[in-house]
Design a protein around this motif. Structure first.
Motif, mmCIF file in Angstrom:
data_model
loop_
_atom_site.group_PDB
_atom_site.id
_atom_site.type_symbol
_atom_site.label_atom_id
_atom_site.label_comp_id
_atom_site.label_asym_id
_atom_site.label_seq_id
_atom_site.Cartn_x
_atom_site.Cartn_y
_atom_site.Cartn_z
ATOM 1 N N LEU A 598 -6.276 71.775 53.140
ATOM 2 C CA LEU A 598 -7.255 70.811 53.622
ATOM 3 C C LEU A 598 -7.432 70.854 55.134
ATOM 4 C CD1 LEU A 598 -6.371 67.721 51.447
ATOM 5 C CD2 LEU A 598 -8.096 69.453 51.072
ATOM 6 N N ARG A 599 -6.364 71.277 55.827
ATOM 7 C CA ARG A 599 -6.386 71.282 57.283
ATOM 8 C C ARG A 599 -6.542 69.860 57.825
ATOM 9 N NH1 ARG A 599 -4.839 76.382 59.105
ATOM 10 N NH2 ARG A 599 -5.624 77.891 57.614
ATOM 11 N N THR A 600 -6.440 68.880 56.968
ATOM 12 C CA THR A 600 -6.470 67.480 57.375
ATOM 13 C C THR A 600 -5.272 66.804 56.752
ATOM 14 O OG1 THR A 600 -7.853 66.894 55.484
ATOM 15 C CG2 THR A 600 -8.984 67.394 57.540
ATOM 16 N N ARG A 601 -4.961 65.649 57.244
ATOM 17 C CA ARG A 601 -3.734 64.971 56.832
ATOM 18 C C ARG A 601 -3.995 64.060 55.632
ATOM 19 N NH1 ARG A 601 1.092 64.134 59.922
ATOM 20 N NH2 ARG A 601 0.109 65.293 61.586
ATOM 21 N N LEU A 602 -3.362 64.361 54.488
ATOM 22 C CA LEU A 602 -3.421 63.476 53.325
ATOM 23 C C LEU A 602 -2.371 62.398 53.499
ATOM 24 C CD1 LEU A 602 -3.745 65.710 50.143
ATOM 25 C CD2 LEU A 602 -5.409 64.103 50.998
ATOM 26 N N THR A 603 -2.670 61.193 53.062
ATOM 27 C CA THR A 603 -1.663 60.145 53.109
ATOM 28 C C THR A 603 -0.584 60.453 52.074
ATOM 29 O OG1 THR A 603 -2.772 58.777 51.462
ATOM 30 C CG2 THR A 603 -3.419 58.472 53.754
ATOM 31 N N PRO A 604 0.675 60.126 52.348
ATOM 32 C CA PRO A 604 1.754 60.391 51.384
ATOM 33 C C PRO A 604 1.490 59.769 50.018
ATOM 34 C CG PRO A 604 2.662 59.809 53.534
ATOM 35 C CD PRO A 604 1.183 59.595 53.625
ATOM 36 N N ASP A 605 0.850 58.578 50.005
ATOM 37 C CA ASP A 605 0.548 57.939 48.720
ATOM 38 C C ASP A 605 -0.422 58.775 47.899
ATOM 39 O OD1 ASP A 605 2.212 55.859 49.297
ATOM 40 O OD2 ASP A 605 0.634 54.534 50.043
ATOM 41 N N HIS A 606 -1.401 59.374 48.562
ATOM 42 C CA HIS A 606 -2.366 60.208 47.848
ATOM 43 C C HIS A 606 -1.716 61.478 47.328
ATOM 44 C CE1 HIS A 606 -6.106 58.237 49.899
ATOM 45 N NE2 HIS A 606 -5.570 57.482 48.955
ATOM 46 N N VAL A 607 -0.779 62.047 48.084
ATOM 47 C CA VAL A 607 -0.064 63.237 47.612
ATOM 48 C C VAL A 607 0.717 62.900 46.352
ATOM 49 C CG1 VAL A 607 1.755 64.892 48.164
ATOM 50 C CG2 VAL A 607 0.076 64.278 49.905
ATOM 51 N N ASP A 608 1.440 61.784 46.361
ATOM 52 C CA ASP A 608 2.200 61.363 45.181
ATOM 53 C C ASP A 608 1.264 61.107 44.003
ATOM 54 O OD1 ASP A 608 4.243 60.457 43.533
ATOM 55 O OD2 ASP A 608 4.067 58.392 44.238
ATOM 56 N N LEU A 609 0.138 60.434 44.257
ATOM 57 C CA LEU A 609 -0.813 60.108 43.191
ATOM 58 C C LEU A 609 -1.384 61.369 42.548
ATOM 59 C CD1 LEU A 609 -3.498 57.353 43.298
ATOM 60 C CD2 LEU A 609 -4.207 59.672 42.811
ATOM 61 N N LEU A 610 -1.842 62.315 43.377
ATOM 62 C CA LEU A 610 -2.461 63.527 42.844
ATOM 63 C C LEU A 610 -1.462 64.368 42.067
ATOM 64 C CD1 LEU A 610 -4.727 64.620 45.848
ATOM 65 C CD2 LEU A 610 -5.444 63.593 43.694
ATOM 66 N N ILE A 611 -0.248 64.531 42.607
ATOM 67 C CA ILE A 611 0.758 65.345 41.921
ATOM 68 C C ILE A 611 1.183 64.688 40.617
ATOM 69 C CG2 ILE A 611 3.135 66.185 42.078
ATOM 70 C CD1 ILE A 611 2.667 66.714 45.010
ATOM 71 N N PHE A 612 1.374 63.384 40.633
ATOM 72 C CA PHE A 612 1.805 62.671 39.427
ATOM 73 C C PHE A 612 0.781 62.832 38.313
ATOM 74 C CE2 PHE A 612 2.179 58.983 36.678
ATOM 75 C CZ PHE A 612 3.548 58.904 36.465
ATOM 76 N N LEU A 613 -0.505 62.603 38.620
ATOM 77 C CA LEU A 613 -1.543 62.722 37.599
ATOM 78 C C LEU A 613 -1.761 64.171 37.179
ATOM 79 C CD1 LEU A 613 -4.186 60.162 38.931
ATOM 80 C CD2 LEU A 613 -2.607 59.873 37.024
ATOM 81 N N ASN A 614 -1.573 65.107 38.099
ATOM 82 C CA ASN A 614 -1.771 66.525 37.779
ATOM 83 C C ASN A 614 -0.680 67.044 36.859
ATOM 84 O OD1 ASN A 614 -0.896 69.518 38.653
ATOM 85 N ND2 ASN A 614 -3.121 69.351 38.772
ATOM 86 N N LYS A 615 0.570 66.691 37.132
ATOM 87 C CA LYS A 615 1.699 67.232 36.370
ATOM 88 C C LYS A 615 2.011 66.458 35.100
ATOM 89 C CE LYS A 615 2.538 70.563 39.221
ATOM 90 N NZ LYS A 615 2.358 71.979 38.819
ATOM 91 N N ASN A 616 1.548 65.224 34.998
ATOM 92 C CA ASN A 616 1.871 64.398 33.833
ATOM 93 C C ASN A 616 0.656 64.179 32.931
ATOM 94 O OD1 ASN A 616 4.515 64.070 34.743
ATOM 95 N ND2 ASN A 616 3.986 62.271 35.951
ATOM 96 N N ARG A 617 -0.227 65.162 32.864
ATOM 97 C CA ARG A 617 -1.407 65.021 32.002
ATOM 98 C C ARG A 617 -1.021 65.066 30.530
ATOM 99 N NH1 ARG A 617 -5.242 69.615 33.972
ATOM 100 N NH2 ARG A 617 -3.287 70.577 34.514
#
Length: 617
Positions: A598-617
């Motif tokens: 992204l070259r931009t800073r994601l908030t830690p909460d968004h990183v956790d949210l995206l990974i959780f939903l991506n891996k636990n489908r």
């Protein structure tokens, strides 16, 4: 001649008469207020200039007006046009709009995209083209929906993990934006013997990575998910801080080092021998081709000329497992094409060629050591499986490597023999195969519960006896814990009352009266198990013929659970442990791709949210 001219004239007059009649008939339709005939087969729209096919029917002309110029028709008829008609586009109903929004959310989590993708100009132009009537949701709307999905999925996962015994894996990672994260995954076996896994958290770490801080993060995750008392082990790499964080003084589960990481450390110890010179020279050669477009183009031409596979050279990386093996194999495959490019003075300078050209002994050593490296790569790949049982393969593979594949052969050259000896010694020390506590480790207990390895053929007879005795001990402890929990549950309901014989008595007392009646009829020892039942079950399990090595241990246990109920419960507990911490590392591969791309800073909460939903489908 005159008759012919008269006939032609008569035919022309008839055609003009028919055309005039047809024009009069067609003009009866209202569409001709907005269309003109270009010729007998085409009509032109006077509003937008579109040319449409006309074959004595105005159906297509009417459809064009109703879909593209409905506002004009409504105005002409005197009725108020709708918004959709005024804009000249079809309506996107609420059901379809909801479906599109949900799929946008799925796209963000599946492809690990930034949430502000909905604000991108290209994305908005695409949606307007595909569905003009759809109102694109804002970033805030997408975030709210993802947070709702996150909360719903956490509730579902908490229900799935309510009673299962499980193992954890963990790892830490730092992004290019210098943000540090920790991830924790859990692994368990369902009642139907399916191996399942889930990501529990991916959180930012703003404190130092000390053993105490890491242990606090792990204990916090366990408490948050309600897993206290049900975690068997945690698999992690060999970093000193995480090893210390999983010590018995800080956590209530076993510490299991990642086998793949341990094996790579042993391999790296082997690379400190003469082979290290070959690795340095080969890496320098590959780097030249990766950084020189001229050399790369010349290599492709030589590959085509020599009818070699059009493969790129592979660079080794210290943090990427098996990369040295892949680099050696690719260089050996492309040896003559590489040599031809280095010999071409129009491509490679003489001074560069002298520096880059590998000695013949280097080429020979790469070929000689390739089978050993390929075997070690195979071991790493097998142990990194996520959907199959792997921890029970830890010691069978370890002893096989030490006693067979890393054993010095008479046909080995001195340098290959030195490499084998160094890796063998390092692996033996790191896996502690001579330790007296070997039989108490979770991987060894899992090995004894794996029907493929239960005979422990890789151990000496005395150690085999010790291992089976340890299995009996662990099984007895598990039975004692189960009885203790049952007693606790009985005490919890002791204050409740039940009607017996017309009077209220405590539930426990009512149960005793019923049990005494059954005991009078069936005998006091009818349901009392012999103290030797556990030993009989273990003995029967060990005598049962083992399945094929390629078979699945969970499939075997699904069929034979009824025959060995105590061992089955223990197997479901220990076989769930992964052999490596690869699941956590794969999570960070996805996180790194997202954050760094992204070259931009994601908030830690968004990183956790995206990974959780991506891996636990």
């Amino acid at each position: 001649m005159r008759d012919n001219e008269r006939g032609r004239l008569r035919r022309r007059q008839q055609q003009r008469r028919k055309s005039t009649q047809r024009m009069r008939r067609t003009k009866r339709s209202a569409v001709w207020s907005h269309f003109t005939l270009v010729n007998d087969n085409d009509a032109k729209c006077t509003i937008c200039g579109s040319i449409l096919k006309y074959n004595k029917s105005t159906t297509s002309l009417n459809y064009h007006l109703s879909t593209s110029h409905s506002a004009v028709l409504q105005t002409a008829s005197g009725t108020q046009p709708t918004i959709a008609m005024a804009l000249g586009r079809r309506v996107c109903d609420s059901t379809k709009a909801e479906g599109i929004t949900q799929r946008i959310c799925n796209m963000v989590t599946t492809d690990m995209l930034p949430i502000n993708v909905v604000e991108g100009q290209g994305f908005q132009e695409l949606i307007k083209y595909v569905e003009p009537g759809y109102n694109i949701p804002s970033r805030t709307t997408i975030t709210t929906r993802l947070e709702a999905s996150y909360a719903k999925k956490k509730t579902e996962l908490r229900t799935q993990l309510a009673t299962a015994n499980m193992a954890l894996t963990t790892d830490c990672w730092t992004s290019l934006t210098t943000e540090s994260y920790i991830t924790v995954t859990c692994h368990y076996i369902e009642p139907d013997w399916r191996v399942k896994s889930a990501v529990l958290l991916t959180e930012s770490i703003t404190v130092r990575h000390t053993a105490d801080n890491l242990a606090d993060k792990l204990n916090q995750a366990v408490e948050t998910w309600g897993l206290a008392g049900r975690v068997v082990a945690c698999v992690h790499d060999n970093a000193r801080n995480i090893v210390s964080a999983n010590s018995p003084t800080r956590v209530n589960w076993h510490s299991v080092p990642c086998f793949a990481h341990t094996l790579q450390l042993a391999i790296n110890d082997g690379f400190t021998t003469y082979i290290n010179r070959v690795i340095i020279a080969a890496s320098r050669l590959v780097q030249h081709f990766n950084h020189s477009s001229l050399a790369n183009i010349a290599l492709k031409a030589k590959q085509q000329q020599m009818q070699l596979p059009s493969h790129k050279l592979i660079q080794s990386c210290k943090t990427r497992w098996n990369s040295v093996s892949e680099m050696f194999n690719r260089l050996t495959e492309q040896r003559w094409a590489v040599s031809a490019v280095l010999s071409d003075r129009t491509v490679t300078k003489l001074s560069d060629a002298r520096t880059l050209e590998l000695r013949d002994e280097y080429w020979q050593l790469m070929e000689d050591v390739a089978p050993v490296l390929e075997t070690l790569k195979c071991a790493t790949t097998v142990m990194s499986a996520e959907t199959e049982v792997s921890v029970s393969d830890t010691y069978p593979i370890t002893f096989s490597l030490i006693n067979v594949h890393l054993k010095t052969d008479e046909e080995d050259t001195s340098k290959v023999g030195e490499f084998k000896s160094r890796v063998c010694t390092s692996l033996s020390e790191r896996m502690k195969i001579a330790s007296d506590d070997l039989m108490s480790t979770p991987p060894m207990i899992a090995t004894m519960l794996d029907p493929r390895h239960k005979h422990l053929g890789f151990l000496t007879p005395p150690r085999r006896v010790t291992a089976h005795a340890k299995l009996l001990e662990v099984l007895a402890e598990t039975e004692a814990e189960a009885e203790c929990k049952s007693a606790t549950s009985a005490d919890a309901i002791g204050g409740q009352q039940e009607l017996v014989g017309g009077r209220a008595v405590p539930v426990q007392a009512a149960g005793l009266q019923r049990r005494s009646a059954y005991a009078l009829l069936m005998g006091e020892n009818y349901t009392t198990r012999s103290t030797n039942d556990v030993e009989k079950e273990v003995d029967s399990f060990l005598k049962d013929p083992p399945p094929l090595l390629d078979s699945s241990p969970t499939t075997w246990w699904k069929v034979n659970e009824g025959r060995f109920p105590r061992l089955a419960n223990l197997a479901r507990k220990y076989l769930a442990i992964p052999g490596t911490s690869v699941p956590s590392e794969r999570v960070f591969s996805a996180a790194g791709l997202t954050v760094n791309r992204l070259r931009t800073r994601l908030t830690p909460d968004h990183v956790d949210l995206l990974i959780f939903l991506n891996k636990n489908r």
